[in-house]
Design a protein around this motif. Structure first.
Motif, PDB file in Angstrom:
ATOM      1  N   LYS A 344     -69.340  35.300 104.059  1.00  0.00           N
ATOM      2  CA  LYS A 344     -68.311  36.031 104.804  1.00  0.00           C
ATOM      3  C   LYS A 344     -68.772  37.458 105.097  1.00  0.00           C
ATOM      4  CE  LYS A 344     -64.442  33.397 102.839  1.00  0.00           C
ATOM      5  NZ  LYS A 344     -63.238  33.464 101.962  1.00  0.00           N
ATOM      6  N   GLY A 345     -69.505  38.047 104.147  1.00  0.00           N
ATOM      7  CA  GLY A 345     -70.016  39.399 104.352  1.00  0.00           C
ATOM      8  C   GLY A 345     -70.979  39.466 105.518  1.00  0.00           C
ATOM      9  N   PHE A 346     -71.884  38.493 105.608  1.00  0.00           N
ATOM     10  CA  PHE A 346     -72.804  38.437 106.744  1.00  0.00           C
ATOM     11  C   PHE A 346     -72.021  38.348 108.060  1.00  0.00           C
ATOM     12  CE2 PHE A 346     -76.174  36.743 103.748  1.00  0.00           C
ATOM     13  CZ  PHE A 346     -77.045  37.814 103.936  1.00  0.00           C
ATOM     14  N   CYS A 347     -70.959  37.532 108.053  1.00  0.00           N
ATOM     15  CA  CYS A 347     -70.152  37.362 109.265  1.00  0.00           C
ATOM     16  C   CYS A 347     -69.456  38.675 109.639  1.00  0.00           C
ATOM     17  CB  CYS A 347     -69.121  36.256 109.069  1.00  0.00           C
ATOM     18  SG  CYS A 347     -69.844  34.601 108.910  1.00  0.00           S
ATOM     19  N   VAL A 348     -68.901  39.369 108.631  1.00  0.00           N
ATOM     20  CA  VAL A 348     -68.231  40.650 108.889  1.00  0.00           C
ATOM     21  C   VAL A 348     -69.214  41.650 109.478  1.00  0.00           C
ATOM     22  CG1 VAL A 348     -67.094  42.638 107.820  1.00  0.00           C
ATOM     23  CG2 VAL A 348     -66.455  40.318 107.135  1.00  0.00           C
ATOM     24  N   ALA A 349     -70.436  41.600 108.989  1.00  0.00           N
ATOM     25  CA  ALA A 349     -71.460  42.539 109.448  1.00  0.00           C
ATOM     26  C   ALA A 349     -72.084  42.108 110.776  1.00  0.00           C
ATOM     27  CB  ALA A 349     -72.546  42.683 108.390  1.00  0.00           C
ATOM     28  N   GLY A 350     -71.658  40.958 111.300  1.00  0.00           N
ATOM     29  CA  GLY A 350     -72.214  40.476 112.565  1.00  0.00           C
ATOM     30  C   GLY A 350     -73.601  39.894 112.423  1.00  0.00           C
ATOM     31  N   ARG A 351     -73.955  39.465 111.218  1.00  0.00           N
ATOM     32  CA  ARG A 351     -75.293  38.921 110.947  1.00  0.00           C
ATOM     33  C   ARG A 351     -75.190  37.411 110.771  1.00  0.00           C
ATOM     34  NH1 ARG A 351     -76.634  43.216 106.203  1.00  0.00           N
ATOM     35  NH2 ARG A 351     -78.434  41.854 105.806  1.00  0.00           N
ATOM     36  N   ILE A 352     -74.746  36.730 111.818  1.00  0.00           N
ATOM     37  CA  ILE A 352     -74.466  35.302 111.754  1.00  0.00           C
ATOM     38  C   ILE A 352     -75.720  34.488 111.451  1.00  0.00           C
ATOM     39  CG2 ILE A 352     -74.708  35.052 114.260  1.00  0.00           C
ATOM     40  CD1 ILE A 352     -72.302  33.067 112.013  1.00  0.00           C
ATOM     41  N   ASP A 353     -76.867  34.895 111.995  1.00  0.00           N
ATOM     42  CA  ASP A 353     -78.101  34.148 111.735  1.00  0.00           C
ATOM     43  C   ASP A 353     -78.463  34.174 110.254  1.00  0.00           C
ATOM     44  OD1 ASP A 353     -78.312  33.555 114.406  1.00  0.00           O
ATOM     45  OD2 ASP A 353     -79.644  35.236 114.859  1.00  0.00           O
ATOM     46  N   GLU A 354     -78.262  35.320 109.620  1.00  0.00           N
ATOM     47  CA  GLU A 354     -78.533  35.415 108.181  1.00  0.00           C
ATOM     48  C   GLU A 354     -77.545  34.585 107.382  1.00  0.00           C
ATOM     49  OE1 GLU A 354     -79.774  39.459 106.646  1.00  0.00           O
ATOM     50  OE2 GLU A 354     -79.136  40.023 108.680  1.00  0.00           O
ATOM     51  N   ALA A 355     -76.307  34.506 107.878  1.00  0.00           N
ATOM     52  CA  ALA A 355     -75.297  33.680 107.214  1.00  0.00           C
ATOM     53  C   ALA A 355     -75.712  32.214 107.252  1.00  0.00           C
ATOM     54  CB  ALA A 355     -73.938  33.867 107.887  1.00  0.00           C
ATOM     55  N   VAL A 356     -76.177  31.757 108.422  1.00  0.00           N
ATOM     56  CA  VAL A 356     -76.615  30.369 108.559  1.00  0.00           C
ATOM     57  C   VAL A 356     -77.800  30.089 107.643  1.00  0.00           C
ATOM     58  CG1 VAL A 356     -77.605  28.673 110.156  1.00  0.00           C
ATOM     59  CG2 VAL A 356     -75.778  30.204 110.933  1.00  0.00           C
ATOM     60  N   LYS A 357     -78.744  31.022 107.598  1.00  0.00           N
ATOM     61  CA  LYS A 357     -79.916  30.843 106.723  1.00  0.00           C
ATOM     62  C   LYS A 357     -79.490  30.782 105.263  1.00  0.00           C
ATOM     63  CE  LYS A 357     -84.416  32.870 105.531  1.00  0.00           C
ATOM     64  NZ  LYS A 357     -84.156  32.728 104.073  1.00  0.00           N
ATOM     65  N   HIS A 358     -78.539  31.664 104.885  1.00  0.00           N
ATOM     66  CA  HIS A 358     -78.097  31.667 103.483  1.00  0.00           C
ATOM     67  C   HIS A 358     -77.381  30.367 103.126  1.00  0.00           C
ATOM     68  CE1 HIS A 358     -77.229  33.629  99.666  1.00  0.00           C
ATOM     69  NE2 HIS A 358     -76.011  33.098  99.742  1.00  0.00           N
ATOM     70  N   LEU A 359     -76.633  29.835 104.073  1.00  0.00           N
ATOM     71  CA  LEU A 359     -75.962  28.552 103.824  1.00  0.00           C
ATOM     72  C   LEU A 359     -76.987  27.469 103.522  1.00  0.00           C
ATOM     73  CD1 LEU A 359     -73.200  26.989 103.908  1.00  0.00           C
ATOM     74  CD2 LEU A 359     -73.782  26.406 106.272  1.00  0.00           C
ATOM     75  N   LYS A 360     -78.085  27.461 104.278  1.00  0.00           N
ATOM     76  CA  LYS A 360     -79.141  26.467 104.050  1.00  0.00           C
ATOM     77  C   LYS A 360     -79.859  26.715 102.728  1.00  0.00           C
ATOM     78  CE  LYS A 360     -79.949  25.674 108.978  1.00  0.00           C
ATOM     79  NZ  LYS A 360     -80.902  25.822 110.113  1.00  0.00           N
ATOM     80  N   ASP A 361     -79.967  27.987 102.335  1.00  0.00           N
ATOM     81  CA  ASP A 361     -80.677  28.328 101.099  1.00  0.00           C
ATOM     82  C   ASP A 361     -79.858  28.029  99.843  1.00  0.00           C
ATOM     83  OD1 ASP A 361     -82.804  29.194 102.590  1.00  0.00           O
ATOM     84  OD2 ASP A 361     -82.275  31.330 102.468  1.00  0.00           O
ATOM     85  N   MET A 362     -78.547  27.887  99.994  1.00  0.00           N
ATOM     86  CA  MET A 362     -77.681  27.704  98.821  1.00  0.00           C
ATOM     87  C   MET A 362     -78.080  26.483  98.005  1.00  0.00           C
ATOM     88  SD  MET A 362     -73.903  28.819 100.260  1.00  0.00           S
ATOM     89  CE  MET A 362     -73.013  28.229  98.818  1.00  0.00           C
ATOM     90  N   SER A 363     -78.397  25.394  98.681  1.00  0.00           N
ATOM     91  CA  SER A 363     -78.762  24.170  97.965  1.00  0.00           C
ATOM     92  C   SER A 363     -80.011  24.363  97.121  1.00  0.00           C
ATOM     93  CB  SER A 363     -78.969  23.022  98.954  1.00  0.00           C
ATOM     94  OG  SER A 363     -77.760  22.742  99.641  1.00  0.00           O
ATOM     95  N   SER A 364     -80.998  25.082  97.676  1.00  0.00           N
ATOM     96  CA  SER A 364     -82.234  25.332  96.918  1.00  0.00           C
ATOM     97  C   SER A 364     -81.980  26.248  95.731  1.00  0.00           C
ATOM     98  CB  SER A 364     -83.299  25.952  97.834  1.00  0.00           C
ATOM     99  OG  SER A 364     -82.874  27.209  98.329  1.00  0.00           O
ATOM    100  N   LEU A 365     -80.882  27.015  95.791  1.00  0.00           N
ATOM    101  CA  LEU A 365     -80.513  27.894  94.684  1.00  0.00           C
ATOM    102  C   LEU A 365     -79.661  27.167  93.636  1.00  0.00           C
ATOM    103  CD1 LEU A 365     -79.578  31.103  96.744  1.00  0.00           C
ATOM    104  CD2 LEU A 365     -81.618  30.774  95.325  1.00  0.00           C
ATOM    105  N   GLY A 366     -79.442  25.875  93.872  1.00  0.00           N
ATOM    106  CA  GLY A 366     -78.661  25.077  92.922  1.00  0.00           C
ATOM    107  C   GLY A 366     -77.163  25.197  93.108  1.00  0.00           C
ATOM    108  N   VAL A 367     -76.736  25.677  94.287  1.00  0.00           N
ATOM    109  CA  VAL A 367     -75.304  25.829  94.567  1.00  0.00           C
ATOM    110  C   VAL A 367     -74.960  24.987  95.789  1.00  0.00           C
ATOM    111  CG1 VAL A 367     -73.439  27.428  95.106  1.00  0.00           C
ATOM    112  CG2 VAL A 367     -75.337  28.176  93.660  1.00  0.00           C
ATOM    113  N   LYS A 368     -74.094  24.001  95.630  1.00  0.00           N
ATOM    114  CA  LYS A 368     -73.711  23.139  96.742  1.00  0.00           C
ATOM    115  C   LYS A 368     -72.600  23.799  97.549  1.00  0.00           C
ATOM    116  CE  LYS A 368     -71.924  18.571  97.917  1.00  0.00           C
ATOM    117  NZ  LYS A 368     -71.382  17.277  97.400  1.00  0.00           N
ATOM    118  N   PRO A 369     -72.828  24.024  98.851  1.00  0.00           N
ATOM    119  CA  PRO A 369     -71.766  24.627  99.675  1.00  0.00           C
ATOM    120  C   PRO A 369     -70.537  23.733  99.694  1.00  0.00           C
ATOM    121  CG  PRO A 369     -73.881  24.595 100.842  1.00  0.00           C
ATOM    122  CD  PRO A 369     -74.046  23.743  99.625  1.00  0.00           C
TER     123      PRO A 369
END
Length: 567
Positions: A344-369
């Protein structure tokens, strides 16, 4: 000698209380159910139960009662155990046995049976009546709960019915009947018979906070004749924080710091920190974090998540990341809530591409979206008008076994209809039941209202209305107005009249624009007398507060089509 041998045989056969409970339960299951069952002439004689007499004790009796799926069998056993024959251990029920029996009856919603049980055993007291009040509250039977409270006052004439009183207040507050709770509270305080306690005041504080009457809650808190405990302090603190009254919230924590036995704990500080964060007062929040650490109160996951979320609400993602690093160094593992805040912070900051990347990275971090994490990005795509990207994300969710929320679908539907892609919106709406989601009222209304404006999809609109009704949604005045306007535009005045009649039957008031379109449809047919007759009939059936406005519209239409002076 023979008796001792027999006892040893029993002991070897029932080597544990669990096996005894199982054996007694099997014996009871041979008894034919027969409700109601309250014995008045001595215990029921069941020969097969006599073998268990040597083992009777209150703990065993409670276990047997709790093990019964059929309350009748529990009553049979309770009745037999009250005077077992033989009774070598001179067994008799204690209070816990009666409590277990009442709890079982109430869990099966056998209120009259529980009442009869208590009355027949002369066990009506504050403790038992409090249970009755709570049970009636679970069933939303407030009248029954109140009646039982007044019965408690009669039973405990010395005013010793504080449990019943507190339970009644709790029931009323939970049911959002805070005004009623306050009236009874004021009555009891004025009478001065029942000795109220900190639970009483805390319940009223919670009730006032629940309905936003924070000043009343604070007044009750200040007027407490007893010393507040941690729950009372916490309830008042939470109330101030939810209202954004952080100066007053800070004062509550300061009072706790000055007390001897109610020092603030991790919950207190986390509540205060969360309040500051939601107001964007991050400096104050960080100061509280430092303070609690100095007091040797370790921040937990909820504490850190509140701060991460606070930074993210302001779009300060880099500060949020630093806090995530700190929490990991402190041995606190981040979770899906932490990462969703970051999205949500990425979205507020207008950094949607980073938000999408972080969503994809969550699984590799052991956190299921989860649905909330995905929903944050879907909503952001919709704000940007990128419905296709939002749909792609929803399809990804379904493919990964995560069912999207209805609100995410509604956000996409709104973008589609705004862009005029109505066919896509209809297909998207019909996809929802296919993945196990039931469209809500807004889902249907978003599509129906847009389709009805075109006037070219009358049949499809009818189908969607039928689906909407089948899903249990009722048409409101806005939906009725859309349908009436659509049928008027297509010249189907009889159908429009039927819809209008249904709307008024259901108590809906049609707006002026719809009224004007409907009446004008009859004028356009060239039948002015019928138009006026229809309009006057509608005015006659309408609420008094809109009749003048309707009459004004009618007069304007008459002037327009008949060139006649206003009435």
């Amino acid at each position: 000698m023979a008796s001792k041998t027999l006892t040893n045989q029993f002991l070897s056969r029932y080597s544990s209380s669990s096996s005894l409970v199982t054996a007694i339960t099997k014996t009871l299951q041979t008894v034919k159910p027969n409700f109601p069952f309250i014995r008045k002439n001595g215990p029921l004689n069941i020969p097969n139960l006599s073998q268990f007499s040597p083992y009777l004790n209150p703990n065993l009796v409670v276990q047997v009662i709790n093990n019964q799926s059929n309350p009748y069998h529990a009553l049979v056993f309770f009745d037999w155990a009250s005077r077992p024959n033989p009774n070598p251990t001179k067994y008799s029920h204690n209070f816990h046995c009666y409590v277990a029996m009442v709890d079982l009856l109430l869990s099966h919603r056998l209120f009259s049976g529980a009442t009869q049980f208590l009355e027949s055993h002369k066990m009506l007291c504050d403790f038992m009546i409090a249970k009755m009040i709570r049970a009636f509250g679970v069933e939303s039977n407030l009248r029954g709960a109140i009646d039982w409270f007044y019965r408690a006052k009669m039973v405990e004439k010395d005013g010793n019915c504080i449990k019943s009183f507190n339970n009644l207040l709790g029931v009323l507050v939970k049911a959002n009947r805070v005004k009623m709770a306050a009236a009874i509270f004021d009555q009891v305080i004025a009478e001065g018979v029942i000795k109220v306690d900190v639970i009483t005041y805390t319940t009223m504080i919670r009730g006032y906070c629940k309905i936003g009457r924070i000043e009343d809650a604070h007044k009750v808190f200040d007027e407490m004749p007893c010393r507040p405990n941690n729950v009372a302090f916490g309830t008042m603190l939470s109330g101030f924080c939810k209202k954004g009254m952080m100066v007053e919230a800070r004062q509550i924590v300061d009072k706790m710091l000055m007390s001897q036995d109610c020092l603030p704990n991790v919950v207190s500080y986390t509540t205060l920190i969360d309040g500051y964060c939601k107001k964007g007062e991050m400096e104050a929040a960080m100061s509280c974090l430092d303070e609690m650490v100095k007091l040797d109160i370790a921040p937990n996951l909820i504490t850190y998540n509140a701060i991460v979320n606070g930074f993210c609400l302001l779009g300060k993602v880099d500060e949020a990341k630093k806090m995530m690093t700190k929490m990991r160094l402190d041995g606190v593992k981040d979770d899906v809530v932490t990462h969703t805040s970051l999205l949500k912070g990425f979205c507020v900051a207008g950094r949607i591409d980073e938000a999408v990347k972080h969503l994809k990275d969550m699984s590799s971090l052991g956190v299921k979206p989860d649905v909330v994490a995905y929903g944050a990005l879907v909503n952001e795509y919709c704000k940007l008008g990128k419905a296709n990207d939002g749909i792609a994300l929803l399809r990804e969710m379904v493919a990964r076994g995560t069912c999207p929320s209805v609100s995410s679908f509604n956000a996409v539907l709104q973008v589609l209809v705004n862009r005029g892609e109505l066919n896509e919106a209809v297909l998207f709406l019909k996809w929802m039941p296919e993945i196990g989601l039931v469209p809500n009222f807004l889902s249907y209304y978003t599509v129906i209202s847009s389709l009805s404006k075109t006037g070219s999809s009358v049949q499809l609109v009818g189908e969607l209305v039928d689906c909407m009704l089948r899903d249990g949604h009722q048409l409101d005045h806005k939906t009725y107005s859309c349908l009436i306007t659509m049928y008027c535009k297509t010249g189907e005045l009889e159908k429009a009249a039927q819809i209008l009649s249904d709307a008024m039957r259901d108590g809906n008031v049609i707006n002026l624009d719809t009224f004007a379109v409907f009446v004008e449809g009859y004028f356009l047919k060239g039948n002015s007398s019928e138009a006026e007759q229809v309009a006057l009939e509608l005015i006659k059936r309408s609420p008094a507060n809109v009749t003048d406005d309707y009459q004004t519209v009618l007069n304007e239409l008459k002037c327009k089509y008949l060139d006649a002076p206003s009435l």
